[in-house]
Enzyme design. Sequence first.
Site, PDB file in Angstrom:
ATOM      1  N   ASP A  19      41.992  89.317   2.551  1.00  0.00           N
ATOM      2  CA  ASP A  19      40.562  89.240   2.843  1.00  0.00           C
ATOM      3  C   ASP A  19      39.743  89.155   1.554  1.00  0.00           C
ATOM      4  O   ASP A  19      40.131  89.716   0.525  1.00  0.00           O
ATOM      5  CB  ASP A  19      40.143  90.477   3.647  1.00  0.00           C
ATOM      6  CG  ASP A  19      38.788  90.309   4.299  1.00  0.00           C
ATOM      7  OD1 ASP A  19      38.333  89.156   4.449  1.00  0.00           O
ATOM      8  OD2 ASP A  19      38.179  91.330   4.664  1.00  0.00           O
ATOM      9  N   ASN A  67      39.411  83.427  14.038  1.00  0.00           N
ATOM     10  CA  ASN A  67      38.834  82.607  12.971  1.00  0.00           C
ATOM     11  C   ASN A  67      38.316  81.254  13.455  1.00  0.00           C
ATOM     12  O   ASN A  67      37.584  80.578  12.726  1.00  0.00           O
ATOM     13  CB  ASN A  67      39.847  82.388  11.847  1.00  0.00           C
ATOM     14  CG  ASN A  67      40.079  83.615  10.996  1.00  0.00           C
ATOM     15  OD1 ASN A  67      41.116  83.756  10.353  1.00  0.00           O
ATOM     16  ND2 ASN A  67      39.121  84.538  10.969  1.00  0.00           N
TER      17      ASN A  67
END
Length: 241
Positions: A19, A67
């Site tokens: 991330d 996503n």
Amino acid sequence: MAKPIREGNGPRHVAVIMDGNGRWARQRGRPRLFGHHAGAKRIRELVEACPGFGVKYLTIFAFSTENWKRTQSEVAGLMSLFRRYIAKETRALREENVRVRFIGDRERLDAKLIRLMDEMETMTEHCDGVNLTIALNYGGRDEVARATKRLAQDVAAGTLCPDSVTVETLPKYLDTYVLPDPDLVIRTSGEARISNFLLWQSAYAEYEFVDTLWPDFSAEEFGRLTKAYGERDRRYGAVKA
């Protein structure tokens, strides 16, 4: 480089939630995809570092089922990056004796990407060094739902008795059925959540949440975290006498 830990003292399987690519790019006044490209370069460094720290299995979270909610341009850019990464890295990873697997639901991915994924798995299937698993269009809840559906189909077909279903049964239907459960899960960028990643498999994993943005995450920091794991007292619910 951090000093390698003694083999058997650290985690055998490390999973990483990579991330912070977007924030890393924004800090530099660049588009988010610039950060994703920078982050992709970190993967090879971690793979190469694994043997020195006794890590046999490395699982990375590349793209989640959630996503798809990102902008169309970012999703398209990521899919292009995945295709280029696989095409570029397949031979190199095979030469480094790295076995590559993909987990996740492939149905929504484009045909060219699926073909490249299949080729990468086939070309590295005889490698017996580090096992690199790439979670692509993966979500923990989605995985459990798909596994449960397959299990239910076997029950309906009469090949599986309902009374024989135990906590050892479902894992055989998961995407990760050939892998050991992760010992250590690392998330970069300072966020302290698991984001639907390996929900079933991580029931007894140790977690490390670090502030480092993924493109800045180094093999040295990876080594420190694996060393810290080796110093933990793992009891799995039991109490030492």
